[in-house]
Design a protein around this motif. Structure first.
Motif, PDB file in Angstrom:
ATOM      1  N   ASN A 178       0.837  -1.197   0.000  1.00 17.27           N
ATOM      2  CA  ASN A 178       0.000   0.000   0.000  1.00 17.27           C
ATOM      3  C   ASN A 178       0.871   1.247   0.000  1.00 17.27           C
ATOM      4  O   ASN A 178       2.070   1.185   0.221  1.00 17.27           O
ATOM      5  CB  ASN A 178      -0.950  -0.002   1.194  1.00 17.27           C
ATOM      6  N   TYR A 179       0.248   2.391  -0.240  1.00 16.77           N
ATOM      7  CA  TYR A 179       0.973   3.658  -0.327  1.00 16.77           C
ATOM      8  C   TYR A 179       0.851   4.398   0.994  1.00 16.77           C
ATOM      9  O   TYR A 179      -0.238   4.484   1.564  1.00 16.77           O
ATOM     10  CB  TYR A 179       0.386   4.501  -1.459  1.00 16.77           C
ATOM     11  N   GLY A 180       1.957   4.910   1.521  1.00 18.52           N
ATOM     12  CA  GLY A 180       1.937   5.565   2.813  1.00 18.52           C
ATOM     13  C   GLY A 180       2.559   6.947   2.789  1.00 18.52           C
ATOM     14  O   GLY A 180       3.380   7.271   1.934  1.00 18.52           O
ATOM     15  N   LEU A 181       2.158   7.765   3.757  1.00 18.08           N
ATOM     16  CA  LEU A 181       2.680   9.112   3.951  1.00 18.08           C
ATOM     17  C   LEU A 181       3.235   9.187   5.364  1.00 18.08           C
ATOM     18  O   LEU A 181       2.548   8.825   6.324  1.00 18.08           O
ATOM     19  CB  LEU A 181       1.558  10.143   3.778  1.00 18.08           C
ATOM     20  N   ILE A 182       4.472   9.652   5.494  1.00 16.20           N
ATOM     21  CA  ILE A 182       5.081   9.808   6.814  1.00 16.20           C
ATOM     22  C   ILE A 182       4.603  11.141   7.381  1.00 16.20           C
ATOM     23  O   ILE A 182       4.814  12.188   6.778  1.00 16.20           O
ATOM     24  CB  ILE A 182       6.615   9.741   6.734  1.00 16.20           C
ATOM     25  N   LYS A 213       8.228  -2.970   3.574  1.00 13.54           N
ATOM     26  CA  LYS A 213       8.340  -3.974   4.632  1.00 13.54           C
ATOM     27  C   LYS A 213       7.851  -3.394   5.950  1.00 13.54           C
ATOM     28  O   LYS A 213       8.121  -2.238   6.265  1.00 13.54           O
ATOM     29  CB  LYS A 213       9.798  -4.417   4.776  1.00 13.54           C
ATOM     30  N   ILE A 214       7.122  -4.206   6.699  1.00 15.41           N
ATOM     31  CA  ILE A 214       6.704  -3.852   8.057  1.00 15.41           C
ATOM     32  C   ILE A 214       7.349  -4.854   9.004  1.00 15.41           C
ATOM     33  O   ILE A 214       7.072  -6.049   8.918  1.00 15.41           O
ATOM     34  CB  ILE A 214       5.167  -3.872   8.214  1.00 15.41           C
ATOM     35  N   SER A 215       8.234  -4.381   9.882  1.00 15.39           N
ATOM     36  CA  SER A 215       8.905  -5.246  10.856  1.00 15.39           C
ATOM     37  C   SER A 215       8.179  -5.133  12.183  1.00 15.39           C
ATOM     38  O   SER A 215       8.282  -4.115  12.876  1.00 15.39           O
ATOM     39  CB  SER A 215      10.366  -4.828  11.025  1.00 15.39           C
ATOM     40  N   VAL A 263       8.677  -1.009  12.959  1.00 19.21           N
ATOM     41  CA  VAL A 263       9.229  -0.074  11.980  1.00 19.21           C
ATOM     42  C   VAL A 263       8.768  -0.453  10.582  1.00 19.21           C
ATOM     43  O   VAL A 263       8.446  -1.613  10.300  1.00 19.21           O
ATOM     44  CB  VAL A 263      10.775  -0.016  12.032  1.00 19.21           C
ATOM     45  N   VAL A 264       8.729   0.563   9.709  1.00 20.04           N
ATOM     46  CA  VAL A 264       8.238   0.398   8.356  1.00 20.04           C
ATOM     47  C   VAL A 264       9.299   0.909   7.387  1.00 20.04           C
ATOM     48  O   VAL A 264       9.917   1.947   7.628  1.00 20.04           O
ATOM     49  CB  VAL A 264       6.930   1.198   8.155  1.00 20.04           C
ATOM     50  N   THR A 270      11.087   4.185   9.128  1.00 23.57           N
ATOM     51  CA  THR A 270      10.473   5.032  10.150  1.00 23.57           C
ATOM     52  C   THR A 270       9.604   4.185  11.071  1.00 23.57           C
ATOM     53  O   THR A 270       9.325   3.025  10.784  1.00 23.57           O
ATOM     54  CB  THR A 270       9.645   6.165   9.493  1.00 23.57           C
ATOM     55  N   SER A 271       9.182   4.781  12.155  1.00 21.26           N
ATOM     56  CA  SER A 271       8.312   4.106  13.104  1.00 21.26           C
ATOM     57  C   SER A 271       6.911   3.936  12.518  1.00 21.26           C
ATOM     58  O   SER A 271       6.430   4.797  11.784  1.00 21.26           O
ATOM     59  CB  SER A 271       8.239   4.920  14.397  1.00 21.26           C
TER      60      SER A 271
END
Length: 146
Positions: free
Chosen positions: A84-88, A102-104, A113-114, A126-127
């Protein structure tokens, strides 16, 4: 250094808002209340256990919903998942956006973290708490490419 910028939106974009789900709970009469990051609450008036389970399984915390403004009707739903598309929206990299690579996951979700591949090809870690999902393959809102 990349920073936040003012970005003019078209009138159609002013009619909706994308918000993160920060909580969900049972309220009076067995109904379900979804709490959003800006303080809004959406109430689902469920009639039976099947409908209740369907709503609880669909809407998860950290996911995002697209609502109409001011009616607060749910227009779309975006899962916090890879691809998916994300915005920090916070931290050092606030304002950057791209595909979630990746999502850890950690024991506590807020410490997860992502990794995002930004529009210019950079990888940013980032978190999870700083990320807002804003679309599936592409953003549902217009964003500046600076």
């Amino acid at each position: 250094r990349k920073r936040l910028y003012f970005h003019e939106i078209i009138p159609e974009e002013a009619r909706f808002k994308i918000l993160r789900i920060v909580g969900k709970r049972y309220v009076r009469n067995g109904w379900i209340q979804i709490s959003l990051e800006d303080g809004r609450n959406i109430l689902f008036k469920v009639k039976d256990e099947t409908e209740r389970r369907e709503i609880l399984n669909k809407y998860k915390t950290w996911d995002a919903i697209k609502i109409s403004v001011p009616e607060q009707n749910i227009l779309d739903y975006f899962k916090m998942q890879e691809g998916n598309y994300g915005l920090i929206i916070g931290g050092t990299h606030a304002g950057m956006h791209g595909k979630i690579i990746k999502i850890s996951h950690q024991k506590m979700r807020k410490y997860s973290v992502v990794t995002i591949k930004s529009y210019d090809g950079d990888y940013v870690v980032t978190s999870l708490r700083y990320l807002l999902v804003i679309g599936r393959d592409a953003p549902e809102i217009s964003l500046p490419n600076v």
